[in-house]
Design an enzyme around this catalytic site. Structure first.
Site, PDB file in Angstrom:
ATOM      1  N   ASN A  45       1.001  -1.290  -0.064  1.00 15.19           N
ATOM      2  CA  ASN A  45      -0.327   0.165  -0.011  1.00 15.19           C
ATOM      3  C   ASN A  45       1.199   1.314   0.279  1.00 15.19           C
ATOM      4  O   ASN A  45       0.430   2.486  -1.156  1.00 15.19           O
ATOM      5  CB  ASN A  45      -0.689   0.194   1.452  1.00 15.19           C
ATOM      6  CG  ASN A  45      -2.408  -1.099   0.812  1.00 15.19           C
ATOM      7  OD1 ASN A  45      -2.673  -1.358   0.046  1.00 15.19           O
ATOM      8  ND2 ASN A  45      -2.544  -1.013   2.054  1.00 15.19           N
TER       9      ASN A  45
ATOM     10  N   ASP B 291     -10.461   3.827  16.786  1.00 19.44           N
ATOM     11  CA  ASP B 291     -10.544   2.983  18.247  1.00 19.44           C
ATOM     12  C   ASP B 291     -11.172   4.226  19.830  1.00 19.44           C
ATOM     13  O   ASP B 291     -11.466   3.534  19.839  1.00 19.44           O
ATOM     14  CB  ASP B 291      -8.650   2.530  18.185  1.00 19.44           C
ATOM     15  CG  ASP B 291      -8.341   1.912  17.141  1.00 19.44           C
ATOM     16  OD1 ASP B 291      -8.156   1.353  16.525  1.00 19.44           O
ATOM     17  OD2 ASP B 291      -7.362   3.479  15.947  1.00 19.44           O
TER      18      ASP B 291
ATOM     19  N   HIS C 218      -2.282   2.751  14.853  1.00 18.26           N
ATOM     20  CA  HIS C 218      -3.757   2.317  14.439  1.00 18.26           C
ATOM     21  C   HIS C 218      -3.293   0.976  14.475  1.00 18.26           C
ATOM     22  O   HIS C 218      -2.736   0.392  13.231  1.00 18.26           O
ATOM     23  CB  HIS C 218      -4.140   2.902  13.749  1.00 18.26           C
ATOM     24  CG  HIS C 218      -5.375   2.664  13.120  1.00 18.26           C
ATOM     25  ND1 HIS C 218      -6.553   2.407  13.713  1.00 18.26           N
ATOM     26  CD2 HIS C 218      -5.547   1.606  11.969  1.00 18.26           C
ATOM     27  CE1 HIS C 218      -7.742   1.034  13.323  1.00 18.26           C
ATOM     28  NE2 HIS C 218      -7.162   0.560  12.486  1.00 18.26           N
TER      29      HIS C 218
HETATM   30  N1  LIG Z   1      -7.656   3.457   9.954  1.00 20.03           N
HETATM   31  C1  LIG Z   1      -8.601   2.803  10.152  1.00 20.03           C
HETATM   32  O1  LIG Z   1      -9.290   2.572  11.550  1.00 20.03           O
HETATM   33  C2  LIG Z   1      -9.084   1.859   9.123  1.00 20.03           C
HETATM   34  C3  LIG Z   1      -8.521   1.473   8.087  1.00 20.03           C
HETATM   35  N2  LIG Z   1      -9.474   0.526   6.989  1.00 20.03           N
HETATM   36  C4  LIG Z   1      -8.737   0.435   5.624  1.00 20.03           C
HETATM   37  O2  LIG Z   1      -9.343   1.464   5.080  1.00 20.03           O
HETATM   38  C5  LIG Z   1      -8.594   0.224   3.549  1.00 20.03           C
HETATM   39  C6  LIG Z   1      -9.670   0.292   2.736  1.00 20.03           C
HETATM   40  O3  LIG Z   1     -10.551  -0.931   3.146  1.00 20.03           O
HETATM   41  P1  LIG Z   1     -12.025  -0.873   2.170  1.00 20.03           P
HETATM   42  O4  LIG Z   1     -12.798   0.250   1.925  1.00 20.03           O
HETATM   43  O5  LIG Z   1     -12.833  -2.025   3.229  1.00 20.03           O
HETATM   44  O6  LIG Z   1     -11.829  -1.697   1.020  1.00 20.03           O
HETATM   45  P2  LIG Z   1     -12.661  -1.978  -0.424  1.00 20.03           P
HETATM   46  O7  LIG Z   1     -11.092  -3.507  -0.755  1.00 20.03           O
HETATM   47  O8  LIG Z   1     -13.160  -2.395  -0.340  1.00 20.03           O
HETATM   48  O9  LIG Z   1     -12.188  -1.088  -0.985  1.00 20.03           O
HETATM   49  C7  LIG Z   1     -10.784  -0.316  -1.436  1.00 20.03           C
HETATM   50  C8  LIG Z   1     -10.953   0.396  -2.528  1.00 20.03           C
HETATM   51  O10 LIG Z   1      -9.854   0.760  -2.904  1.00 20.03           O
HETATM   52  C9  LIG Z   1      -9.522   1.006  -4.106  1.00 20.03           C
HETATM   53  N3  LIG Z   1      -7.611   1.418  -4.487  1.00 20.03           N
HETATM   54  C10 LIG Z   1      -6.823  -0.131  -4.820  1.00 20.03           C
HETATM   55  N4  LIG Z   1      -5.623   1.022  -5.103  1.00 20.03           N
HETATM   56  C11 LIG Z   1      -5.832   2.145  -5.111  1.00 20.03           C
HETATM   57  C12 LIG Z   1      -5.134   3.393  -5.866  1.00 20.03           C
HETATM   58  N5  LIG Z   1      -4.021   3.724  -5.783  1.00 20.03           N
HETATM   59  N6  LIG Z   1      -6.017   4.611  -6.542  1.00 20.03           N
HETATM   60  C13 LIG Z   1      -7.464   4.244  -5.794  1.00 20.03           C
HETATM   61  N7  LIG Z   1      -8.137   3.538  -5.757  1.00 20.03           N
HETATM   62  C14 LIG Z   1      -7.831   2.271  -5.053  1.00 20.03           C
HETATM   63  C15 LIG Z   1      -9.706  -0.576  -5.098  1.00 20.03           C
HETATM   64  O11 LIG Z   1      -9.927  -0.708  -5.965  1.00 20.03           O
HETATM   65  C16 LIG Z   1     -10.815  -0.384  -3.921  1.00 20.03           C
HETATM   66  O12 LIG Z   1     -11.934  -0.512  -4.952  1.00 20.03           O
HETATM   67  C17 LIG Z   1      -8.209  -1.100   3.512  1.00 20.03           C
HETATM   68  O13 LIG Z   1      -6.296  -0.363   3.520  1.00 20.03           O
HETATM   69  C18 LIG Z   1      -8.177  -0.609   4.693  1.00 20.03           C
HETATM   70  O14 LIG Z   1      -7.315  -1.615   5.868  1.00 20.03           O
HETATM   71  C19 LIG Z   1     -10.362  -0.408   7.420  1.00 20.03           C
HETATM   72  C20 LIG Z   1     -11.449   0.463   8.522  1.00 20.03           C
HETATM   73  C21 LIG Z   1     -10.541   1.184   9.948  1.00 20.03           C
HETATM   74  O1  LIG Z   2      -8.498  -4.253  11.567  1.00 15.63           O
HETATM   75  C1  LIG Z   2      -8.427  -3.877   9.763  1.00 15.63           C
HETATM   76  O2  LIG Z   2      -7.541  -4.237   9.345  1.00 15.63           O
HETATM   77  C2  LIG Z   2      -9.192  -2.780   9.651  1.00 15.63           C
HETATM   78  C3  LIG Z   2      -9.021  -1.934  10.380  1.00 15.63           C
HETATM   79  O3  LIG Z   2      -7.920  -0.586  10.699  1.00 15.63           O
HETATM   80  C4  LIG Z   2     -10.389  -1.273  11.667  1.00 15.63           C
HETATM   81  O4  LIG Z   2     -11.025  -2.755  11.898  1.00 15.63           O
HETATM   82  O5  LIG Z   2      -9.621  -0.482  12.757  1.00 15.63           O
END
Ligand SMILES: NC(=O)C1=CN([C@@H]2O[C@H](COP(=O)(O)OP(=O)(O)OC[C@H]3O[C@@H](n4cnc5c(N)ncnc54)[C@H](O)[C@@H]3O)[C@@H](O)[C@H]2O)C=CC1
Ligand SMILES: O=C([O-])CC(=O)C(=O)O
Length: 334
Positions: free
Chosen positions: A107, A161, A189
């Site tokens: 990523n 969180d 995180h």
């Molecule tokens: N900070 C936090 O508390 C949290 C972070 N996350 C993170 O958020 C991210 C997204 O999660 P979701 O939406 O569930 O994933 P998802 O897989 O449903 O969606 C991710 C989207 O990003 C797109 N994508 C991939 N590379 C890209 C790029 N270079 N430019 C633009 N778009 C791109 C994909 O095609 C997909 O549509 C993950 O890395 C996940 O771990 C998830 C939950 C909480």
């Molecule tokens: O746990 C994960 O990978 C997604 C995330 O960041 C969260 O739910 O806090």
């Protein structure tokens, strides 16, 4: 900006599961206010364009008056052009058995490219929230490749969180989550984060008491409570087979709304922000700290009591962030 003039808001990963909840909340005025029109910039990668087309149909069908248009694109230079706020969600999510830092090599380069694009095309006062994991280190890399934008404008999301911790305390006490104030998330995180309620309080209409006194169970507060919050993301993945999305989108809304509109007097929120040495945290990490916000500027809350127990936890999560920083720079330079 004159009231009524639309702001430009980019959501990356716009075809993904977090964006699916997030976009409707932005469009509804939950982030920037119910009087603030928006133009949505929606970025994803070519294989996701079909799904994004469907999302755009649904944006039309929401029939929300604040949406003055949207731009659907695969090009960072189009997505980041003149944006006022950026939700950087697009990145690979983890699967069962992975730590978030296992996503780093996949990523982090996304955030290098998007940092460069923000640097060239975004407004210089753009507010950037990185959600994609590993969020703290991705935000650091994004900022590094956008040197013309102040470092203070890059933040990482630890609000989920904070929300989890606030909710767990309220549930334990049989109270509403709005009665729990000033929970702090320190550090990364990740499973090394330190959810800290030492300075948190439980309030009702006529009283305020510390969380420690209200719960009266130090063993739980310094044991199971911390572990549960640290591993909550993994627990959701185990149950759903997909990572948190609805709650992640809500946390992104909370984070950006408070950055835009400010925090109430006497209260703070947690955000991954550039560290300045406060609380003995090494400088120049994106580290979650307690911040108060006014005039769209966050300020680290100073003077909170850090016990020896807490100090160890702050150091441990800083060590992980230093290691991630080194690895991320190596990936970006390779
Ligand atoms: N900070 C936090 O508390 C949290 C972070 N996350 C993170 O958020 C991210 C997204 O999660 P979701 O939406 O569930 O994933 P998802 O897989 O449903 O969606 C991710 C989207 O990003 C797109 N994508 C991939 N590379 C890209 C790029 N270079 N430019 C633009 N778009 C791109 C994909 O095609 C997909 O549509 C993950 O890395 C996940 O771990 C998830 C939950 C909480
Ligand atoms: O746990 C994960 O990978 C997604 C995330 O960041 C969260 O739910 O806090």
């Amino acid at each position: 900006m004159a009231e009524g003039e639309p702001i430009r808001v980019v959501v990356t990963g716009a075809a993904g599961q977090i964006a699916y909840s997030l976009i409707s909340m932005i469009a509804n005025g939950d982030v920037f206010g119910t009087k603030q029109p928006v133009i949505l910039h929606l970025l994803d990668i070519p294989p996701a364009m079909g799904v994004l087309e469907g999302v755009c149909m649904e944006i039309d069908d929401l029939a929300l008056p604040l949406v003055k248009g949207y731009v659907k694109t695969t090009e960072p230079e189009v997505a980041f052009k003149d944006v006022d706020a950026a939700f950087l969600v697009g990145a690979m999510p983890r699967r069962e058995g992975m730590e978030r830092k296992d996503l780093l090599s996949a990523n982090v380069k996304i955030f290098k490219v998007q940092g460069e694009a923000l640097n060239k095309y975004a407004k210089k006062d753009v507010k950037v929230l990185v959600v994609g994991n590993p969020a703290n280190t991705n935000a650091l890399i994004c900022s590094f490749y956008a040197p013309s934008i102040p470092k203070e404008n890059f933040t990482a999301m630890t609000r989920l969180d904070q929300n989890r911790a606030q909710s767990a305390i309220a549930k334990r006490l049989g109270l509403c989550v709005s009665n729990v104030k000033n929970v702090t998330i320190w550090g990364n995180h990740s499973s090394t984060q330190f959810p800290d309620v030492f300075n948190a309080s439980v309030t009702s209409s006529d009283s305020s008491k510390s969380v420690y006194d209200s719960i009266n169970d130090t063993q739980w507060l310094e044991g199971d409570f911390i572990k549960t919050i640290q591993t909550r993301g993994a627990a959701v993945i185990q149950a759903r087979k997909m990572s948190s999305a609805m709650s992640a989108a809500k946390a992104a809304v909370d984070h950006m709304r408070d950055w835009w509109s400010g925090t109430a007097s006497g209260s703070w929120v947690s955000m991954g922000v550039i560290s300045d040495g406060s609380y003995g945290v090494p400088k120049d990490l994106i580290y979650s700290l307690p911040v108060s916000i006014s005039n769209k500027q966050w300020k680290i809350v100073q003077g909170l009591k850090i016990t020896d127990f807490a100090k160890n936890k702050l150091d441990l999560t800083a060590k992980e962030l230093l290691e991630e920083k080194e690895e991320a720079m190596a990936v970006c330079n390779a």
